[in-house]
Write an enzyme that holds these catalytic residues in place. Structure first.
Site, PDB file in Angstrom:
ATOM      1  N   ASN A  71       5.632 -27.346  17.686  1.00 10.49           N
ATOM      2  CA  ASN A  71       4.915 -27.194  16.416  1.00 10.49           C
ATOM      3  C   ASN A  71       5.794 -27.418  15.184  1.00 10.49           C
ATOM      4  OD1 ASN A  71       3.501 -24.326  18.022  1.00 10.49           O
ATOM      5  ND2 ASN A  71       2.835 -26.430  18.147  1.00 10.49           N
ATOM      6  N   ARG A  90       4.443 -18.479  10.283  1.00 13.81           N
ATOM      7  CA  ARG A  90       5.318 -19.462  10.920  1.00 13.81           C
ATOM      8  C   ARG A  90       5.943 -20.428   9.912  1.00 13.81           C
ATOM      9  NH1 ARG A  90       3.234 -21.875  16.430  1.00 13.81           N
ATOM     10  NH2 ARG A  90       5.454 -22.315  16.504  1.00 13.81           N
ATOM     11  N   HIS A 171      -4.710 -25.841  19.303  1.00 11.22           N
ATOM     12  CA  HIS A 171      -3.910 -27.045  19.072  1.00 11.22           C
ATOM     13  C   HIS A 171      -4.352 -28.108  20.071  1.00 11.22           C
ATOM     14  CE1 HIS A 171      -0.135 -25.002  17.136  1.00 11.22           C
ATOM     15  NE2 HIS A 171      -0.912 -25.542  16.214  1.00 11.22           N
ATOM     16  N   CYS A 267       4.154 -26.701  24.611  1.00 11.89           N
ATOM     17  CA  CYS A 267       4.443 -25.993  23.356  1.00 11.89           C
ATOM     18  C   CYS A 267       5.938 -25.683  23.240  1.00 11.89           C
ATOM     19  CB  CYS A 267       3.681 -24.681  23.288  1.00 11.89           C
ATOM     20  SG  CYS A 267       1.910 -24.870  23.223  1.00 11.89           S
ATOM     21  N   ASN A 523       6.959   7.884 -13.510  1.00  7.58           N
ATOM     22  CA  ASN A 523       7.892   8.967 -13.831  1.00  7.58           C
ATOM     23  C   ASN A 523       7.795  10.088 -12.790  1.00  7.58           C
ATOM     24  OD1 ASN A 523       9.638  10.184 -16.037  1.00  7.58           O
ATOM     25  ND2 ASN A 523       8.034  11.760 -15.943  1.00  7.58           N
ATOM     26  N   LEU A 636      -3.054   3.775 -10.075  1.00  6.68           N
ATOM     27  CA  LEU A 636      -2.594   3.120 -11.298  1.00  6.68           C
ATOM     28  C   LEU A 636      -1.602   1.996 -10.987  1.00  6.68           C
ATOM     29  CD1 LEU A 636      -2.575   3.359 -14.461  1.00  6.68           C
ATOM     30  CD2 LEU A 636      -0.457   4.627 -14.173  1.00  6.68           C
ATOM     31  N   VAL A 679      -1.196   9.916   2.961  1.00  6.62           N
ATOM     32  CA  VAL A 679       0.013   9.101   2.859  1.00  6.62           C
ATOM     33  C   VAL A 679       1.220   9.743   3.559  1.00  6.62           C
ATOM     34  CG1 VAL A 679       0.809   9.965   0.604  1.00  6.62           C
ATOM     35  CG2 VAL A 679       1.290   7.604   1.275  1.00  6.62           C
TER      36      VAL A 679
HETATM   37  P1  NAD Z   1      -3.356   7.867  -9.638  1.00  9.91           P
HETATM   38  O1  NAD Z   1      -4.566   8.702  -9.900  1.00  9.91           O
HETATM   39  O2  NAD Z   1      -3.278   6.526 -10.217  1.00  9.91           O
HETATM   40  O3  NAD Z   1      -3.177   7.704  -8.062  1.00  9.91           O
HETATM   41  C1  NAD Z   1      -3.139   8.792  -7.160  1.00  9.91           C
HETATM   42  C2  NAD Z   1      -3.792   8.283  -5.862  1.00  9.91           C
HETATM   43  O4  NAD Z   1      -3.404   9.106  -4.792  1.00  9.91           O
HETATM   44  C3  NAD Z   1      -5.311   8.329  -5.921  1.00  9.91           C
HETATM   45  O5  NAD Z   1      -5.821   7.044  -5.650  1.00  9.91           O
HETATM   46  C4  NAD Z   1      -5.699   9.328  -4.821  1.00  9.91           C
HETATM   47  O6  NAD Z   1      -6.894   8.952  -4.131  1.00  9.91           O
HETATM   48  C5  NAD Z   1      -4.512   9.225  -3.917  1.00  9.91           C
HETATM   49  N1  NAD Z   1      -4.285  10.406  -3.064  1.00  9.91           N
HETATM   50  C6  NAD Z   1      -4.437  11.701  -3.353  1.00  9.91           C
HETATM   51  N2  NAD Z   1      -4.077  12.453  -2.286  1.00  9.91           N
HETATM   52  C7  NAD Z   1      -3.680  11.618  -1.320  1.00  9.91           C
HETATM   53  C8  NAD Z   1      -3.194  11.785  -0.006  1.00  9.91           C
HETATM   54  N3  NAD Z   1      -3.005  13.006   0.522  1.00  9.91           N
HETATM   55  N4  NAD Z   1      -2.889  10.678   0.709  1.00  9.91           N
HETATM   56  C9  NAD Z   1      -3.079   9.444   0.203  1.00  9.91           C
HETATM   57  N5  NAD Z   1      -3.544   9.224  -1.037  1.00  9.91           N
HETATM   58  C10 NAD Z   1      -3.821  10.302  -1.810  1.00  9.91           C
HETATM   59  O7  NAD Z   1      -2.150   8.779 -10.068  1.00  9.91           O
HETATM   60  P2  NAD Z   1      -0.579   8.614  -9.914  1.00  9.91           P
HETATM   61  O8  NAD Z   1      -0.169   7.256  -9.522  1.00  9.91           O
HETATM   62  O9  NAD Z   1      -0.140   9.734  -9.061  1.00  9.91           O
HETATM   63  O10 NAD Z   1      -0.120   8.882 -11.378  1.00  9.91           O
HETATM   64  C11 NAD Z   1      -0.488   8.049 -12.462  1.00  9.91           C
HETATM   65  C12 NAD Z   1       0.612   8.042 -13.512  1.00  9.91           C
HETATM   66  O11 NAD Z   1       0.805   9.349 -14.041  1.00  9.91           O
HETATM   67  C13 NAD Z   1       1.943   7.615 -12.944  1.00  9.91           C
HETATM   68  O12 NAD Z   1       2.620   6.799 -13.859  1.00  9.91           O
HETATM   69  C14 NAD Z   1       2.656   8.897 -12.750  1.00  9.91           C
HETATM   70  O13 NAD Z   1       4.056   8.731 -12.785  1.00  9.91           O
HETATM   71  C15 NAD Z   1       2.149   9.713 -13.917  1.00  9.91           C
HETATM   72  N6  NAD Z   1       2.263  11.152 -13.654  1.00  9.91           N
HETATM   73  C16 NAD Z   1       3.255  11.820 -14.293  1.00  9.91           C
HETATM   74  C17 NAD Z   1       3.448  13.137 -13.989  1.00  9.91           C
HETATM   75  C18 NAD Z   1       4.594  13.863 -14.640  1.00  9.91           C
HETATM   76  O14 NAD Z   1       5.379  13.209 -15.283  1.00  9.91           O
HETATM   77  N7  NAD Z   1       4.692  15.161 -14.464  1.00  9.91           N
HETATM   78  C19 NAD Z   1       2.639  13.806 -13.083  1.00  9.91           C
HETATM   79  C20 NAD Z   1       1.628  13.101 -12.436  1.00  9.91           C
HETATM   80  C21 NAD Z   1       1.453  11.746 -12.741  1.00  9.91           C
END
Ligand code: NAD
Length: 692
Positions: A71, A90, A171, A267, A523, A636, A679
């Site tokens: 291939n 590939r 193929h 192949c 953050n 986000l 997660v």
């Molecule tokens: P987000 O809402 O965009 O995303 C969080 C995601 O996590 C959601 O889609 C939710 O469904 C998912 N989720 C929740 N529990 C889960 C689990 N157990 N398993 C899998 N997925 C799960 O929020 P984000 O990304 O956490 O935060 C957005 C912004 O806010 C970021 O920039 C973050 O840094 C900021 N933030 C800052 C602070 C701080 O500075 N103290 C605190 C929180 C968030």
């Protein structure tokens, strides 16, 4: 140098079934044995060495199918035409073949255009009986019909196109074996009626050996023929008798380990010369014909586009949806521009007749784009063309220019001097830039959905809950291993939930073991990760016991303060304040991280980019050349990253909310996989799959 035939092979030291790109691989992921494959390959090699000189191309880590050298391309005398794989897994094999052949002194002939051509897998030389020799070439599953025309014109030979209609015989070399003296062996059911007529028109009945399904499914047609010997995986007594009656000696050698990946003897070999080939062989112009048409209507709601494409396929044609523009409201019409190819003039005419019911219009494909000058920096001229994630070309001064830095929601700027086109965000436009301002003269290569779904079928479960997350995770793990093995790039986009759910130590392990090339986050993740390192809590919750601790709500602020005092996360690690965790491993391993700020941020940490334009640019830079992006529980940042990722990069989105993974899968790219799960659990299983 001896006068023996020469054959190229590649040791299967990295062989395995690590993805599913043909029906044979279905259910075989992770089940092939390298040791057994090596032993079977050695046997095959020894048999071939009795008849031919075997040359070896070095195998490549992360390229489990590289042992299928057929291939990699096709040799014509002193020229080599490298493959252009239809499947991304590939693609790198073609580069390795190109380099090897160039080193051996072959002239490299690249096919024009961007159509798929999978080397000798789909193009087989037939010396023919007295009449000029031809290449039989397959299309319909992997290689594109348009590539046959490019091959005929690029090399100067006659190409007979045969359409494959059974995906198991993906193929041509899996179901067709041309032989000298006007003979051939084939499996009828793998071809459409027109292709069978083509085969029959070129051979006498006594010169065609029809292989039955039992032999075909054991890859009898995938044989290596050298002089009067045929080497194959298996032959029934009946087939053996028929082949021997033609004067061939049949040698069988078990290759069942390779069958798991959909390959056998042919192949595993690439011929380094074709019997009777000479550049002077007379040939006729390629009969393949192409045209471009446009179609307007409620193409999706009425399924008109699918029906039209079925007409094209039904007549044996091949198509490319170059552009698709969906109506934005229910009452608005959609338009599509479709390039259609057929094996010959009459077939194209039949296709166009079949399409009359769909009111298609011919398109002048050579129309150039209209460009307008930027009169105010950071502002696009009226009527600017808005880009998609798909590879795009623009017609400018009689030539198609490939658009660089492809991404969605930008404009295309043409540099007249260098004859280059690139995607530019509106905010980055400079005075005098020439911006594309027409649909005419723009072509977008949207994926062949059928092909792409096949390529990613093993992962494209969307948000389906029928498949266990564990099975999907092991497939993600295999892909991460392949990417790491070949020095590719896996980018992780993650949110703080990773830390809250106890996934931090697992992500840290992946970073420590070289599975992560960059981390994109905000953050909060580093704040809670460092809080864990300093206090053992995440947002005040003791991660070991899962309970809130007294005064824990202040911990994240104390963590931020400690890093601010040190000056940076790196300084906090180097000075021994932070002694473990995700950020610690990034610093130790020199893995780049980008922290994009948001209005929610406490602190922020010193490295958090609070200018969002800077943060977007830093994210875009970090995902350049990424092979795989893991998006872990951050709506986000995952959506932000998805918007700047071109088609072709595999994205895996893990979130507890189906709506979030659906949103990413809906961006129109079939390379997105959604896994709805916790997660922390995901990272735990992934780390075990990768490291245990
Ligand atoms: P987000 O809402 O965009 O995303 C969080 C995601 O996590 C959601 O889609 C939710 O469904 C998912 N989720 C929740 N529990 C889960 C689990 N157990 N398993 C899998 N997925 C799960 O929020 P984000 O990304 O956490 O935060 C957005 C912004 O806010 C970021 O920039 C973050 O840094 C900021 N933030 C800052 C602070 C701080 O500075 N103290 C605190 C929180 C968030």
């Amino acid at each position: 140098m001896s006068n023996s035939p020469r054959v190229l092979m590649c040791e299967p030291s990295h062989f395995g079934v690590e993805y599913v790109i043909n029906p044979w691989m279905q259910g075989q992921v992770g089940k092939a044995s390298v040791t057994r494959a090596q032993a079977q390959w050695q046997e095959l090699k020894s048999l071939i060495e009795e008849l031919a000189d075997v040359e070896l191309i070095p195998p490549g880590p992360g390229l489990p199918d590289m042992c299928f050298t057929a291939n990699g391309g096709m040799v014509f005398g002193s020229r080599f035409v490298p493959a252009r794989f239809s499947v991304s897994q590939r693609a790198l094999e073609a580069d390795r073949h190109r380099a090897w052949f160039a080193e051996q002194g072959f002239e490299i002939v690249e096919l024009e255009g961007a159509h798929a051509f999978e080397g000798e897998g789909d193009a087989l030389w037939w010396p023919g009986p007295g009449s000029p020799p031809v290449v039989f070439a397959g299309y319909g599953v992997r290689s594109d019909l348009e590539a046959h025309r490019e091959l005929a014109e690029g090399v100067g030979c006659d190409v007979v196109s045969l359409r494959l209609v059974d995906e198991r015989f993906y193929h041509l070399d899996t179901c067709f074996l041309p032989l000298p003296n006007g003979r051939l062996m084939y499996f009828r059911e793998a071809f459409d009626a027109d292709s069978l007529s083509e085969i029959e028109a070129r051979t006498r009945p006594d010169d065609r050996l029809e292989v039955d399904a039992k032999d075909a499914l054991r890859f009898a047609c995938n044989a290596v023929r050298i002089s009067d010997t045929m080497i194959m995986n298996h032959a029934s007594a009946q087939l053996r008798g028929q082949v021997e009656a033609w004067g061939y000696r049949v040698r069988t050698t078990p290759l069942d380990e390779f069958l798991k990946a959909g390959g056998a003897a042919k192949c595993l070999t690439l011929l380094l010369q074709q019997d009777g080939y000479s550049p002077e062989i007379p040939h006729s112009p390629s009969p393949i014909r192409m045209t471009t048409v446009s179609m307007t209507g409620h193409l999706l709601d009425d399924h008109a586009l699918t029906a039209a494409l079925e007409v094209v396929a039904g007549f044996g044609g091949s198509f490319d949806v170059e552009q698709f523009r969906a109506g934005e409201r229910r009452d608005q019409l959609s338009t599509a521009r479709i390039r259609i190819s057929a094996t010959r003039e009459e077939r194209l005419a039949a296709i166009l007749q079949g399409l009359e019911a769909f009111a298609v219009e011919p398109v002048d494909a050579a129309h150039p784009v209209t460009v307008s000058e930027v009169r105010q920096a950071g502002v696009a001229p009226d009527g600017f063309y808005c880009t998609t994630i798909y590879p795009t070309e623009v017609r400018h001064r009689d030539c198609w220019l490939k658009v660089d830095s492809q991404r969605m929601d930008s404009v295309i700027v043409i540099d007249v001097e260098s004859r280059e086109a690139r995607c530019v965000l509106i905010r980055d436009l400079s005075l005098g830039d020439l911006v594309v301002c027409s649909e005419e003269g723009v072509r977008v290569r949207t994926p062949d959905l059928r092909k792409a779904q096949r390529e990613f079928s093993f992962m494209s479960s969307g948000v389906s809950s029928e498949r266990s997350a564990e099975g999907l995770i092991s497939e993600v793990a295999l892909e991460m291993k392949r990417v790491r093995a070949r020095g590719g790039k896996t980018v992780v986009v993650a949110g703080p939930v990773v830390i809250h759910t106890g996934g931090g130590p697992h992500l840290a392990e992946l970073i420590r073991n070289g599975f992560v090339s960059a981390l994109l986050t905000g953050n909060a993740l580093p704040v809670h990760d460092i809080e864990t390192s300093l206090f053992g809590t995440s947002l005040g919750v003791d991660l070991a016991r899962g309970v809130g601790v007294n005064g824990g709500h202040q911990h994240h602020l104390r963590a931020i303060n400690a890093v601010r005092a040190a000056g940076s996360i790196e300084a906090a690690v180097r000075s021994g304040i932070v002694t473990g965790g995700v950020m610690y491993e990034c610093v130790e391993a020199g893995i780049p991280y980008v922290l994009a700020g948001s209005i929610r941020d406490d602190g922020p940490l010193p490295e958090t980019l609070m200018d969002l334009v800077d943060a977007q640019s830093a994210y875009a830079e970090a995902i350049e050349d990424a092979d795989l992006i893991l998006m872990l529980s951050s709506m986000l940042h995952a959506i932000g990253t998805g918007n700047m990722t071109p088609a072709g990069v595999h994205m895996v989105c893990v979130d507890i909310s189906p709506a979030v993974v659906t949103k990413l899968a809906d961006r129109g790219s079939v390379e997105s996989t959604g896994i709805v799960t916790d997660v922390g659990l995901f990272l735990n299983v992934l780390a075990r799959q990768l490291l245990d």
